[in-house]
Write an enzyme that holds these catalytic residues in place. Structure first.
Site, short mmCIF file in Angstrom:
data_model
loop_
_atom_site.label_atom_id
_atom_site.label_comp_id
_atom_site.label_asym_id
_atom_site.label_seq_id
_atom_site.Cartn_x
_atom_site.Cartn_y
_atom_site.Cartn_z
N GLU A 275 0.84 -1.21 0.00
CA GLU A 275 0.00 0.00 0.00
C GLU A 275 0.87 1.26 0.00
O GLU A 275 0.54 2.26 -0.63
CB GLU A 275 -0.95 0.02 1.20
CG GLU A 275 -2.04 -1.04 1.17
CD GLU A 275 -2.83 -1.08 -0.12
OE1 GLU A 275 -3.10 -0.02 -0.69
OE2 GLU A 275 -3.16 -2.19 -0.59
N TRP A 278 1.78 1.81 -3.45
CA TRP A 278 0.70 2.43 -4.24
C TRP A 278 0.79 3.96 -4.14
O TRP A 278 0.54 4.68 -5.10
CB TRP A 278 -0.69 2.02 -3.72
CG TRP A 278 -1.27 0.80 -4.36
CD1 TRP A 278 -1.42 -0.42 -3.78
CD2 TRP A 278 -1.80 0.68 -5.70
NE1 TRP A 278 -2.01 -1.29 -4.68
CE2 TRP A 278 -2.26 -0.64 -5.85
CE3 TRP A 278 -1.93 1.56 -6.78
CZ2 TRP A 278 -2.84 -1.11 -7.04
CZ3 TRP A 278 -2.51 1.11 -7.96
CH2 TRP A 278 -2.94 -0.22 -8.08
N TRP A 306 -21.04 11.74 -19.41
CA TRP A 306 -21.45 11.61 -18.01
C TRP A 306 -22.77 12.36 -17.77
O TRP A 306 -23.06 13.35 -18.45
CB TRP A 306 -20.37 12.19 -17.07
CG TRP A 306 -19.04 11.53 -17.15
CD1 TRP A 306 -17.90 12.05 -17.70
CD2 TRP A 306 -18.68 10.23 -16.66
NE1 TRP A 306 -16.86 11.16 -17.60
CE2 TRP A 306 -17.30 10.04 -16.95
CE3 TRP A 306 -19.37 9.21 -16.01
CZ2 TRP A 306 -16.62 8.87 -16.61
CZ3 TRP A 306 -18.68 8.04 -15.67
CH2 TRP A 306 -17.33 7.89 -15.98
N ASN A 341 -10.86 2.75 3.06
CA ASN A 341 -10.50 2.53 1.66
C ASN A 341 -11.53 1.71 0.89
O ASN A 341 -11.89 2.04 -0.24
CB ASN A 341 -9.13 1.86 1.57
CG ASN A 341 -8.72 1.61 0.14
OD1 ASN A 341 -8.60 2.55 -0.65
ND2 ASN A 341 -8.54 0.35 -0.23
N TRP A 359 -16.51 11.57 -12.68
CA TRP A 359 -15.61 11.29 -11.56
C TRP A 359 -14.99 12.58 -11.01
O TRP A 359 -14.62 12.64 -9.83
CB TRP A 359 -14.51 10.31 -11.98
CG TRP A 359 -13.65 10.80 -13.13
CD1 TRP A 359 -13.88 10.62 -14.46
CD2 TRP A 359 -12.45 11.59 -13.03
NE1 TRP A 359 -12.90 11.24 -15.20
CE2 TRP A 359 -12.00 11.84 -14.36
CE3 TRP A 359 -11.70 12.10 -11.98
CZ2 TRP A 359 -10.86 12.58 -14.64
CZ3 TRP A 359 -10.55 12.84 -12.25
CH2 TRP A 359 -10.14 13.07 -13.58
N TRP A 382 -9.85 7.84 -7.97
CA TRP A 382 -11.07 8.16 -8.74
C TRP A 382 -10.99 7.65 -10.17
O TRP A 382 -11.94 7.09 -10.69
CB TRP A 382 -11.37 9.66 -8.69
CG TRP A 382 -12.16 9.98 -7.45
CD1 TRP A 382 -11.67 10.44 -6.27
CD2 TRP A 382 -13.57 9.78 -7.26
NE1 TRP A 382 -12.68 10.54 -5.35
CE2 TRP A 382 -13.87 10.15 -5.94
CE3 TRP A 382 -14.60 9.33 -8.08
CZ2 TRP A 382 -15.16 10.08 -5.40
CZ3 TRP A 382 -15.89 9.26 -7.55
CH2 TRP A 382 -16.16 9.64 -6.23
C1 LIG Z 1 -11.53 7.05 -4.67
C2 LIG Z 1 -10.33 7.01 -3.74
C3 LIG Z 1 -9.80 8.20 -3.26
C4 LIG Z 1 -8.69 8.19 -2.40
N1 LIG Z 1 -8.17 9.37 -1.96
C5 LIG Z 1 -7.08 9.38 -1.16
C6 LIG Z 1 -6.52 10.60 -0.69
O1 LIG Z 1 -6.99 11.70 -1.02
N2 LIG Z 1 -5.46 10.54 0.15
C7 LIG Z 1 -4.91 9.35 0.54
O2 LIG Z 1 -3.94 9.35 1.30
N3 LIG Z 1 -5.39 8.19 0.07
C8 LIG Z 1 -6.46 8.15 -0.74
N4 LIG Z 1 -6.97 6.96 -1.17
C9 LIG Z 1 -6.28 5.70 -0.79
C10 LIG Z 1 -6.74 5.05 0.52
O3 LIG Z 1 -8.13 4.96 0.53
C11 LIG Z 1 -6.28 5.80 1.77
O4 LIG Z 1 -4.90 6.05 1.69
C12 LIG Z 1 -6.53 4.99 3.03
O5 LIG Z 1 -7.90 4.70 3.16
C13 LIG Z 1 -6.05 5.77 4.24
O6 LIG Z 1 -6.32 5.08 5.43
P1 LIG Z 1 -5.15 4.37 6.23
O7 LIG Z 1 -4.04 5.32 6.47
O8 LIG Z 1 -5.76 3.71 7.41
O9 LIG Z 1 -4.67 3.30 5.16
P2 LIG Z 1 -3.85 1.95 5.30
O10 LIG Z 1 -4.68 0.88 4.70
O11 LIG Z 1 -3.36 1.74 6.68
O12 LIG Z 1 -2.63 2.16 4.31
C14 LIG Z 1 -1.39 2.72 4.72
C15 LIG Z 1 -1.00 3.86 3.84
O13 LIG Z 1 -0.78 3.41 2.51
C16 LIG Z 1 -1.21 4.41 1.59
N5 LIG Z 1 -2.30 3.86 0.77
C17 LIG Z 1 -3.17 2.89 1.10
N6 LIG Z 1 -3.99 2.62 0.07
C18 LIG Z 1 -3.64 3.44 -0.93
C19 LIG Z 1 -4.11 3.65 -2.26
N7 LIG Z 1 -5.11 2.92 -2.78
N8 LIG Z 1 -3.53 4.61 -2.99
C20 LIG Z 1 -2.51 5.35 -2.50
N9 LIG Z 1 -2.02 5.19 -1.26
C21 LIG Z 1 -2.57 4.25 -0.49
C22 LIG Z 1 -1.72 5.57 2.40
O14 LIG Z 1 -0.69 6.50 2.54
C23 LIG Z 1 -2.06 4.93 3.73
O15 LIG Z 1 -2.00 5.82 4.81
C24 LIG Z 1 -8.09 6.95 -2.03
C25 LIG Z 1 -8.64 5.76 -2.53
C26 LIG Z 1 -9.75 5.78 -3.37
C27 LIG Z 1 -10.32 4.49 -3.88
#
Ligand SMILES: Cc1cc2nc3c(=O)[nH]c(=O)nc-3n(C[C@H](O)[C@H](O)[C@H](O)COP(=O)(O)OP(=O)(O)OC[C@H]3O[C@@H](n4cnc5c(N)ncnc54)[C@H](O)[C@@H]3O)c2cc1C
Length: 474
Positions: A275, A278, A306, A341, A359, A382
Site C-alpha cells: 500500500e 501504491w 457523463w 478505503n 468522476w 477516482w
Molecule cells: C476514490 C479514492 C480516493 C482516495 N483518496 C485518497 C486521498 O486523497 N489521500 C490518501 O492518502 N489516500 C487516498 N486513497 C487511498 C486510501 O483509501 C487511503 O490512503 C486509506 O484509506 C487511508 O487510510 P489508512 O491510512 O488507514 O490506510 P492503510 O490501509 O493503513 O494504508 C497505509 C498507507 O498506505 C497508503 N495507501 C493505502 N492505500 C492506498 C491507495 N489505494 N492509494 C494510495 N495510497 C494508499 C496511504 O498513505 C495509507 O496511509 C483513495 C482511494 C480511493 C479508492
C-alpha cells in the site's frame, strides 16, 4: 556567516525531515538557521475541513518547534514579495525545502527555483514525501510503469532511503528568532488559528508516532485480512499524518523493518508495504500525467457522456441514496474527514457507474472533505474507480453496492454506526431496507420514503447502461 532558511510546507515535523536535517548538517559554528512557513494567498480562499485539519497540524508543529527553541516565522502574501522580504529581513543566502513532484506544489517549486536563482539565493531541495520519487522506479528500458504489479516488483528491489536524523541540539543553537520583523505573517497565522474547529482526533508528530506504535504492536499482522472491513479498526490511519508530513514515510518504513517480528505470519506486513508503494505509484503517475486532475489518463475515454444531475450529486454527497453502505460511508466522510478505503472504492464506483456522474465531481468533493486529501492518490483512486485511469478496474466489472455491503459489513455494524434511522432495522434487511413490509418498517421506526429514501437508481439497469457507455466509446 551564512543564514539558511528552511521552508516548511507539508512536512510538518522535527524528525526525519530531509531539508531540515541537511540544513543543520551544513551549518558551521556561527551560522544561523531560520525556520519559515509561507501562508499562500490560495490557502486563504476557502476553509474546508482539509484546511482545518492541516492548520491544526501546523499549530502543533509550531508549538513543538518553539519548544525546542526554533521559532517558525510566517511569511504571507504574494510569494515573490514574501520571500524577498525574508531575504531582506534575515539575510538568508540559502534556502532548503522538500520539493513537490506534482500539481500546484510542483508548479510553485519550479517557479521559485528560478526566482531564488535570480536573487542569488542558493536552493537545496530534496525528495522527501515518498520512499521513491516520481523518477526513481523505472523499467529496464528506462521508461515508466503503467501497471502496478511490475512497478511493485522493481520498487521492492530498490534500496530504501535511510532515516534523516535531525540534530535538535544544533538546531536550537543555530536557530534565530526574528519574529518581531514578521508581524504581518504572524497576524495571518493567528487569523487562521482562530478559525480552527479543534474537532479532529490525531494531530501532529507525537500522535502520529503513537498511532504507528499501536498499529505495529499487533494490527499489522492481520492487516491483509482485516483491512477490508470498515467496522473493524484494521488499517493504520496513517494517511492524515503522511499527508501533513507529521510523520515521515521513511520512518514508517524503517520502523516496520526494525519492529516486525518476522517469525510471525508476515502476509499482513507485505500487504501493508505494497500500500505504501501504491502511494509512490500514484505520485509517479500524476507526475507524468499532470493533466490527470481534469482529464482521463486513457485518451479514448475523454468525452464520455457523463450525467449532469445536481440533485443526484447532492444525494450522494449527503448520504441519501437509499443504499445503506454508500450512505453510511458518505456520512463517515462528512462527520470525520476520513473514509475507509473499501468504502472510497464503493462510493466512487457508485457515483460513476450507478449514477453515471463525472468522476471529477467526486474527486472535487473528496478534495474538500478529506483531511488526508492527497491529489495524486485521490485522482488515482477516482480514475481507477471510473475505469479511466492507469491500471483501473475494468469497466465491465461494476461493483454491486448491495453485494459490497453484504460482503464487507455482513452484520450491518458499520451501517448502524453512521445511520441512526436504520438502527432498529433487522440484520436480514440492513443491506436493503426497502424489502421490509409496511409492518416491519413500523416496527423498525423506519418508513421507507419518509425516514430513509428508496434506492435512487436500480443497480441492474445502471450497470448495463454504464457498460454500454464505455463500449460505445471503445
Ligand atoms: C476514490 C479514492 C480516493 C482516495 N483518496 C485518497 C486521498 O486523497 N489521500 C490518501 O492518502 N489516500 C487516498 N486513497 C487511498 C486510501 O483509501 C487511503 O490512503 C486509506 O484509506 C487511508 O487510510 P489508512 O491510512 O488507514 O490506510 P492503510 O490501509 O493503513 O494504508 C497505509 C498507507 O498506505 C497508503 N495507501 C493505502 N492505500 C492506498 C491507495 N489505494 N492509494 C494510495 N495510497 C494508499 C496511504 O498513505 C495509507 O496511509 C483513495 C482511494 C480511493 C479508492
Amino acid at each position: 556567516m551564512t543564514v539558511r532558511a528552511v521552508w516548511f510546507r507539508r512536512d510538518l515535523r522535527l524528525n526525519d525531515q530531509t531539508a531540515l536535517a541537511k540544513a543543520i548538517e551544513h551549518t558551521k559554528d556561527g551560522d544561523h538557521i531560520v525556520l519559515v512557513f509561507h501562508i499562500h494567498p490560495v490557502l486563504n480562499e476557502t476553509f474546508t475541513p482539509r484546511h482545518d485539519y492541516f492548520f491544526q497540524t501546523l499549530k502543533s508543529f509550531v508549538d513543538q518547534a518553539e519548544g525546542t527553541g526554533a521559532p517558525v516565522h510566517f511569511l504571507e502574501g504574494e510569494i515573490e514579495e514574501a520571500f524577498t522580504d525574508l531575504v531582506e529581513k534575515t539575510d538568508a543566502d540559502m534556502i532548503y525545502f522538500n520539493r513537490d513532484e506534482t500539481g500546484f506544489g510542483k508548479k510553485r517549486d519550479d517557479h521559485m527555483l528560478d526566482f531564488f536563482d535570480s536573487m542569488n539565493v542558493e536552493a537545496y531541495h530534496y525528495v522527501d514525501h515518498h520512499i521513491h520519487g516520481a523518477d526513481e522506479v523505472r523499467k529496464k528500458d528506462g521508461g515508466f510503469y503503467k501497471v502496478f504489479s511490475p512497478y511493485l516488483k522493481s520498487w521492492k528491489e530498490l534500496q530504501k532511503p535511510a532515516v534523516q536524523k535531525v540534530n535538535h541540539e544544533k538546531l536550537s543553537t543555530a536557530a534565530i528568532d526574528k519574529k518581531s520583523s514578521f508581524n504581518k505573517g504572524e497576524k495571518a497565522y493567528q487569523q487562521l488559528i482562530n478559525r480552527l474547529s479543534g474537532n479532529f482526533p490525531g494531530v501532529g508528530e507525537a500522535d502520529a508516532l503513537e498511532r504507528l506504535d499501536q498499529f505495529l504492536d499487533a494490527d499489522i499482522y492481520d492487516y491483509d485480512e482485516r483491512r477490508d472491513y470498515p467496522s473493524v479498526d484494521g488499517t493504520s490511519l496513517m494517511s492524515r499524518y503522511l499527508r501533513t508530513g507529521a510523520v515521515s514515510i521513511r520512518t514508517v518504513y524503517h520502523t516496520i523493518e526494525d519492529r516486525v517480528d518476522f517469525r510471525k505470519n508476515t502476509s499482513g506486513v507485505d500487504a501493508y508495504i505494497s500500500e505504501l508503494a501504491w502511494r509512490d505509484f500514484y505520485n509517479m503517475i500524476y507526475h507524468h500525467h499532470p493533466e490527470s486532475k481534469n482529464k482521463e489518463v486513457v485518451e479514448k475515454y475523454r468525452g464520455l457522456p457523463w450525467n449532469n444531475d445536481d440533485d443526484l450529486l447532492i444525494k450522494w454527497q449527503e448520504g441519501q441514496t437509499g443504499f445503506p453502505l454508500i450512505d453510511a460511508a458518505m456520512r463517515q466522510l462528512n462527520e470525520t474527514g476520513w473514509m475507509h478505503n473499501r468504502l472510497r472504492m464503493a462510493v466512487a464506483s457508485f457515483l460513476t457507474k450507478d449514477l453515471l456522474m463525472d468522476w471529477r465531481e467526486g474527486e472535487r468533493y473528496f478534495s474538500e472533505r478529506l483531511i488526508d486529501y492527497d491529489p495524486a492518490s485521490n485522482i488515482g483512486g477516482w480514475q481507477w474507480a471510473a475505469s479511466t485511469g492507469t491500471d483501473p478496474v475494468p469497466y465491465f466489472r461494476v461493483f454491486n453496492p448491495t453485494r459490497q455491503s453484504e460482503r464487507f459489513d455482513p452484520h450491518g455494524r458499520f451501517i448502524k454506526e453512521w445511520m441512526p434511522e436504520l438502527k432498529e432495522v433487522k440484520e436480514k434487511y440492513i443491506h436493503e431496507p426497502g424489502k421490509m413490509s409496511k409492518d416491519e418498517q413500523e416496527e423498525a421506526g423506519c418508513i421507507i420514503g419518509e425516514d430513509y429514501p428508496k434506492p435512487v437508481v436500480d443497480h441492474k439497469t445502471m450497470r448495463v447502461r454504464a457498460i454500454e457507455m464505455f463500449k460505445e466509446q471503445t
